[in-house]
Design an enzyme around this catalytic site. Structure first.
Site, PDB file in Angstrom:
ATOM      1  N   ASP A 177      72.100  81.405  58.604  1.00 39.04           N
ATOM      2  CA  ASP A 177      72.620  81.712  59.956  1.00 39.04           C
ATOM      3  C   ASP A 177      74.060  82.257  59.990  1.00 39.04           C
ATOM      4  O   ASP A 177      74.884  81.791  60.786  1.00 39.04           O
ATOM      5  CB  ASP A 177      72.529  80.460  60.854  1.00 39.04           C
ATOM      6  CG  ASP A 177      71.096  79.964  61.028  1.00 39.04           C
ATOM      7  OD1 ASP A 177      70.178  80.562  60.449  1.00 39.04           O
ATOM      8  OD2 ASP A 177      70.901  78.967  61.751  1.00 39.04           O
ATOM      9  N   LYS A 195      63.932  81.790  62.819  1.00 40.02           N
ATOM     10  CA  LYS A 195      63.536  80.468  63.284  1.00 40.02           C
ATOM     11  C   LYS A 195      64.057  80.234  64.691  1.00 40.02           C
ATOM     12  O   LYS A 195      64.971  80.938  65.133  1.00 40.02           O
ATOM     13  CB  LYS A 195      64.077  79.390  62.330  1.00 40.02           C
ATOM     14  CG  LYS A 195      65.588  79.431  62.229  1.00 40.02           C
ATOM     15  CD  LYS A 195      66.101  78.551  61.120  1.00 40.02           C
ATOM     16  CE  LYS A 195      67.588  78.558  61.031  1.00 40.02           C
ATOM     17  NZ  LYS A 195      68.289  78.089  62.237  1.00 40.02           N
ATOM     18  N   CYS A 213      72.062  73.388  60.317  1.00 37.65           N
ATOM     19  CA  CYS A 213      71.044  74.209  59.662  1.00 37.65           C
ATOM     20  C   CYS A 213      71.149  74.227  58.142  1.00 37.65           C
ATOM     21  O   CYS A 213      70.127  74.296  57.455  1.00 37.65           O
ATOM     22  CB  CYS A 213      71.047  75.604  60.269  1.00 37.65           C
ATOM     23  SG  CYS A 213      70.503  75.543  61.997  1.00 37.65           S
TER      24      CYS A 213
HETATM   25  C1  VGL Z   1      72.552  75.836  64.471  1.00 32.08           C
HETATM   26  C2  VGL Z   1      72.864  74.572  66.331  1.00 32.08           C
HETATM   27  C3  VGL Z   1      71.934  75.303  67.023  1.00 32.08           C
HETATM   28  C4  VGL Z   1      72.940  76.114  63.057  1.00 32.08           C
HETATM   29  C5  VGL Z   1      71.596  76.569  65.137  1.00 32.08           C
HETATM   30  O1  VGL Z   1      72.750  77.254  62.589  1.00 32.08           O
HETATM   31  O2  VGL Z   1      73.454  75.182  62.396  1.00 32.08           O
HETATM   32  N1  VGL Z   1      73.175  74.839  65.080  1.00 32.08           N
HETATM   33  N2  VGL Z   1      71.298  76.301  66.404  1.00 32.08           N
END
Ligand code: VGL
Ligand code: ZN
Length: 202
Positions: A8, A106, A151
């Site tokens: 991410d 995702k 994540c």
């Molecule tokens: C994430 C919170 C919500 C992450 C993704 O990438 O850690 N955290 N969505």
């Protein structure tokens, strides 16, 4: 075969983003620098529909970072982030993503959040990441990116369950909550995940 999973590395988690993680920008040059150490680099991408139920705005009366029950699972409520096809969901242009061979998206089911790159939080849907890595002959998985305590952590835990020797690259990740990260590290160590503190350890 060693694989790096870059989790991410998207604008919304970087400086100026909707869910900006403190000091997150500084991991980008580090990730660029270590990518050549791996036989394979893959990425995950948080990719939510506009009304994803992890967004606080979908729950009138609740606030960002409140903890609720969402269809039977504990859910932290987030600001609107990483909405499909928006600039916030795009990868940082500072990141050299040319080496990324596959991207696993995702968080597309609006009824369930998805922290790990392997499964949604209810473990109902498999993204195919484990099968992909196995098919590529990977035995060791290294995780980096954002956010360390969500994540990246969940991806590391699922990597172990999928049978990979797993390394958490502490120097190439940043947390939303430092305390949550400390707790996550305890769980990771219990599970046999190696925490690496500097690129020299690679
Ligand atoms: C994430 C919170 C919500 C992450 C993704 O990438 O850690 N955290 N969505
Ligand atoms: Zn998200």
């Amino acid at each position: 075969m060693k694989a790096l999973i870059v989790v991410d590395l998207q604008n919304d988690f970087l400086e100026g983003g909707a869910l900006a993680v403190s000091d997150s920008d500084k991991i980008i040059p580090m990730i660029n620098e270590i990518q050549p150490y791996f036989d394979l680099v893959v990425a995950t991408q948080d990719w939510h529909p506009p009304h994803h139920q992890s967004f606080a705005s979908e729950h009138p009366g609740h606030h960002v970072f409140d903890l609720i029950d969402l269809h039977g699972l504990p859910q932290v409520l987030w600001p609107v982030h990483c909405v499909q096809n928006t600039p916030g969901a795009a990868f940082s242009t500072q990141w050299d993503s040319r080496v990324v061979e596959a991207i696993f998206r995702k968080g597309m089911d609006k009824t369930v959040d998805s922290y790990s790159g392997f499964f949604d939080n209810g473990k109902r849907k498999d993204t195919g990441l484990a099968a992909y890595l196995l098919g590529r002959g990977v035995t060791q998985v290294y995780v980096a990116g954002l956010a360390a305590d969500f994540c990246v952590y969940y991806s590391a835990m699922d990597a172990v369950d999928a049978g990979f020797k797993t390394y958490f690259l502490d120097f190439a990740t940043q947390a939303i909550s430092q305390q949550a990260l400390e707790e996550a590290k305890v769980e990771m160590i219990k599970k046999g995940i190696q925490i690496l503190n500097a690129k020299e350890a690679l």
